[in-house]
Scaffold this active site. Sequence first.
Site, PDB file in Angstrom:
ATOM      1  N   GLY A  19      16.517  69.631  28.880  1.00  0.00           N
ATOM      2  CA  GLY A  19      15.797  70.508  27.969  1.00  0.00           C
ATOM      3  C   GLY A  19      15.706  71.959  28.418  1.00  0.00           C
ATOM      4  CB  SER A  20      17.408  74.073  30.924  1.00  0.00           C
ATOM      5  OG  SER A  20      18.764  74.023  30.597  1.00  0.00           O
ATOM      6  CG  ASN A  21      20.492  75.319  26.472  1.00  0.00           C
ATOM      7  OD1 ASN A  21      20.819  76.496  26.367  1.00  0.00           O
ATOM      8  ND2 ASN A  21      21.167  74.458  27.229  1.00  0.00           N
ATOM      9  CB  ILE A 134      25.063  65.126  13.424  1.00  0.00           C
ATOM     10  CG1 ILE A 134      24.363  65.853  14.578  1.00  0.00           C
ATOM     11  CG2 ILE A 134      24.217  65.190  12.160  1.00  0.00           C
ATOM     12  CD1 ILE A 134      23.001  65.327  14.958  1.00  0.00           C
ATOM     13  CG  HIS A 150      31.003  72.168  24.116  1.00  0.00           C
ATOM     14  ND1 HIS A 150      30.747  70.841  24.354  1.00  0.00           N
ATOM     15  CD2 HIS A 150      32.204  72.432  24.694  1.00  0.00           C
ATOM     16  CE1 HIS A 150      31.755  70.313  25.035  1.00  0.00           C
ATOM     17  NE2 HIS A 150      32.649  71.259  25.263  1.00  0.00           N
TER      18      HIS A 150
HETATM   19  C1  GRF Z   1      24.110  72.186  27.949  1.00  0.00           C
HETATM   20  O1  GRF Z   1      24.944  72.556  29.006  1.00  0.00           O
HETATM   21  C2  GRF Z   1      24.850  72.238  26.652  1.00  0.00           C
HETATM   22  O2  GRF Z   1      25.940  73.083  26.667  1.00  0.00           O
HETATM   23  C3  GRF Z   1      25.320  70.819  26.471  1.00  0.00           C
HETATM   24  O3  GRF Z   1      24.323  70.024  27.033  1.00  0.00           O
HETATM   25  C4  GRF Z   1      23.660  70.754  28.051  1.00  0.00           C
HETATM   26  C5  GRF Z   1      22.189  70.595  27.812  1.00  0.00           C
HETATM   27  O4  GRF Z   1      21.444  71.094  28.893  1.00  0.00           O
HETATM   28  N1  GRF Z   1      25.561  70.527  25.074  1.00  0.00           N
HETATM   29  P1  GRF Z   1      19.867  71.154  28.798  1.00  0.00           P
HETATM   30  O5  GRF Z   1      19.350  69.766  28.513  1.00  0.00           O
HETATM   31  O6  GRF Z   1      19.516  72.122  27.718  1.00  0.00           O
HETATM   32  O7  GRF Z   1      19.425  71.614  30.150  1.00  0.00           O
END
Ligand code: GRF
Length: 274
Positions: A19-21, A134, A150
């Site tokens: 969940g870092s994004n 999805i 991605h």
């Molecule tokens: C990210 O590197 C994204 O590119 C890929 O999954 C990863 C998710 O990372 N689709 P996080 O869970 O947001 O840390």
Amino acid sequence: MSRAQQRRGRIAVFASGTGSNLQALLNYAGQKVFATVDEDAVGGSSAGAAAAGGSTEAAFTGAGMVCCSFEVALVVSDKPACAAVELARRARTQVFARRVADYVDKPSYERAILQMLVAEQIDVIVLAGYMRLIGPELLQAYAGRITNIHPSLLPQFPGKQAIADALAAGVDETGVTVHYVDAGIDTGPIIAQWRLGLAGASTVAEVAKRIHQIEHRLYPVVVDQLVSDRLCSTDRLAEGRSEDGYGEGSLGDEWLAEGRARMVRSTMKGCDEW
Ligand code: GRF
């Protein structure tokens, strides 16, 4: 209409992992993450955002970000015990955290998600480490309104091992792609890309760290722009075309710099000038 007058778009972030994004999107939107449940009683702590793994640069909290075009209104996860769900709860967002196995089949699962999306009046679905394709139920309902990030320069290295695949292939550079989601694996129209040279890089962990740093800066800015455009012109995103103003496969340095400048400006001054 100025940004300050727009309503904020409501996004649902789909995540299955760390969940870092999600954290970066919450930070950008100015949504606080509380360090513990107890802290709710005393108003919370901005330290929670950093503790939860957000990048320092993007660790904005408080009311200063009202000009960001979106708020994270819902987090959806197929892994109820993952860190992203914990983070979502600490950010006090609505959460849909159920396993596909809890339903008779995947269409039923997606219909349950769709019900929640409709109830929460979600404008755009933002995939951030959601490890499932999805299906038609959601694709049809949110045609052209689903994005993914991605860790490669698509169409190179789609799939789950993108960073390892890039290293194994010995390419000079890899990067990050934000794209619309279609029925394929990382095949939808490209919205934005950011390059990362691989000179001197040897391990997946090392490259993944740098990729994440890019993602945390890029994704919120792109989502902000997409949601803002959608609120101004509701059919542009709904059409889901790659040639809708962003170009095919690149995001200009200037455009990104402007986006980042907006983040800094809004943090320092609030949103009035947007
Ligand atoms: C990210 O590197 C994204 O590119 C890929 O999954 C990863 C998710 O990372 N689709 P996080 O869970 O947001 O840390």
